[in-house]
Design a protein around this motif. Structure first.
Motif, short mmCIF file in Angstrom:
data_model
loop_
_atom_site.label_atom_id
_atom_site.label_comp_id
_atom_site.label_asym_id
_atom_site.label_seq_id
_atom_site.Cartn_x
_atom_site.Cartn_y
_atom_site.Cartn_z
N LEU A 26 45.18 41.18 43.07
CA LEU A 26 45.99 41.78 44.12
C LEU A 26 46.75 42.98 43.57
CD1 LEU A 26 46.77 41.13 47.13
CD2 LEU A 26 48.81 39.99 46.20
N ARG A 27 46.74 44.08 44.32
CA ARG A 27 47.48 45.28 43.92
C ARG A 27 47.93 45.98 45.19
NH1 ARG A 27 50.09 47.38 39.64
NH2 ARG A 27 48.40 46.72 38.24
N ARG A 28 49.25 46.22 45.30
CA ARG A 28 49.82 46.89 46.46
C ARG A 28 49.46 46.16 47.76
NH1 ARG A 28 48.30 53.12 44.57
NH2 ARG A 28 50.01 53.40 43.09
N GLY A 29 49.36 44.84 47.66
CA GLY A 29 49.10 44.02 48.83
C GLY A 29 47.65 43.99 49.27
N ARG A 30 46.74 44.58 48.48
CA ARG A 30 45.32 44.62 48.84
C ARG A 30 44.49 44.10 47.67
NH1 ARG A 30 43.89 50.58 50.89
NH2 ARG A 30 42.08 49.48 51.68
N PRO A 31 43.23 43.72 47.94
CA PRO A 31 42.36 43.32 46.82
C PRO A 31 42.24 44.46 45.81
CG PRO A 31 41.35 42.75 48.92
CD PRO A 31 42.54 43.60 49.24
N THR A 32 42.28 44.11 44.53
CA THR A 32 42.14 45.14 43.50
C THR A 32 40.76 45.79 43.60
OG1 THR A 32 41.57 43.34 41.99
CG2 THR A 32 43.81 44.19 41.88
N CYS A 33 40.63 46.93 42.95
CA CYS A 33 39.40 47.72 43.10
C CYS A 33 38.16 46.94 42.68
CB CYS A 33 39.53 49.01 42.28
SG CYS A 33 38.28 50.26 42.67
N HIS A 34 38.26 46.19 41.57
CA HIS A 34 37.06 45.47 41.12
C HIS A 34 36.73 44.30 42.04
CE1 HIS A 34 40.25 43.10 39.08
NE2 HIS A 34 39.41 42.09 39.16
N LYS A 35 37.74 43.76 42.75
CA LYS A 35 37.47 42.71 43.72
C LYS A 35 36.78 43.26 44.97
CE LYS A 35 38.79 38.88 41.87
NZ LYS A 35 37.83 37.76 41.72
N ALA A 36 37.13 44.49 45.33
CA ALA A 36 36.57 45.09 46.54
C ALA A 36 35.22 45.77 46.29
CB ALA A 36 37.55 46.11 47.11
#
Length: 283
Positions: free
Chosen positions: A84-94
């Motif tokens: 989680l980063r800034r309330g959203r899935p992190t880049c590698h998760k997305a």
């Protein structure tokens, strides 16, 4: 916002081939960050020049690209392994780990392309690039701080090592934003050094407060995984000094930083207000 509009204009469109990398870059850049480094940069330039210099938002945008690249890589499984980063899935998760690595790489290289085209005299442009490159590098810079941070996990660091980690990993890019803004605005060597002193003080204060928030706020409040520092036994100020003493140190650093700007009088009011925000924030 000035920086967001510039980032929208400067970054390749999501439809630009190869589209997946540009979607990944934009996913992280436009995830709703505080834009602290660009704001400090812009306000430093405004304080020095007495007005908003033309094109300063492009310098701020380059700083935000560099900051975002560092976050993408920091979140990777090989480093902090965060979802989680800034309330959203992190880049590698997305977008997957490979695309996240490349998105971070791309933001870094694109930032320097933007810096090379800054609309200021060439001597200032070269100084800005050198300053930012050093402060994101391995000697007293962001990458060096990251390395020591990793090496210090599950160890009891000294206060000196902890301060070095925080000044390098987080504080250096904050300082670079202020110093580069001052250079862009045409500041004298003396003025630039005052901005550097201010940046070093508030940059360390910012990370101390970040450490405190990690143990006092929830993931929902922070927009990132809370308690991660404790779980990985990271070197933090609360683990070494406790929460109350850590906050006292942050307050003292803000006072030290503000004192460096006293000679600018009323023109420094915005930067001093931003410094106060750093210790009063809740995320």
């Amino acid at each position: 916002m000035l920086t967001d509009a510039a980032l929208e204009r400067l970054l390749p469109a999501e439809t630009q081939r190869p589209d997946v990398i540009h979607r990944a870059m934009r996913h992280s850049v436009f995830a709703g960050g505080k834009r602290l480094r660009p704001i400090l940069c812009i306000e430093a330039a405004r304080m020095i020049s007495g007005k908003l210099p033309e094109g300063i938002e492009e310098l701020g945008s380059a700083l935000e690209m560099l900051h975002t690249y560092s976050l993408i890589h920091d979140d990777l499984p090989a480093l902090d392994n965060d979802d989680l980063r800034r309330g959203r899935p992190t880049c590698h998760k997305a977008f997957g780990e490979a695309n996240a690595i490349l998105a971070g790489d791309a933001l870094q290289t694109y930032a320097y392309e933007v810096l090379a085209k800054l609309r200021c005299p060439s001597d200032r442009r070269v100084r800005i690039i050198a300053e930012i490159a050093h402060d994101t590098g391995t000697i007293d810079g962001m990458i060096g701080g990251q390395v020591l941070d990793l090496e210090s996990e599950r160890k009891k660091p000294t206060a000196e090592i902890l301060e070095y980690i925080h000044r390098s990993k987080t504080g250096a890019l904050i300082t670079a934003g202020l110093v580069s803004g001052g250079i862009y605005g045409g500041g004298s060597d003396e003025q630039i050094e005052k901005l550097r002193t201010f940046g070093r003080a508030i940059g360390l204060a910012f990370q101390i407060v970040d450490d405190v928030l990690d143990v006092t706020q929830s993931s929902e409040q922070l927009g990132k995984t809370a308690g991660k520092d404790t779980a990985t036994e990271k070197a933090t100020y609360p683990s070494l000094f406790g929460v109350d003493e850590s906050l006292k140190k942050a307050d003292a650093l803000i006072a030290e930083g503000n004192a460096a700007l006293d000679g600018f009088g009323a023109r420094a009011a915005t930067l001093k207000s931003l410094a106060a925000y750093l210790v009063e924030r809740k995320k």
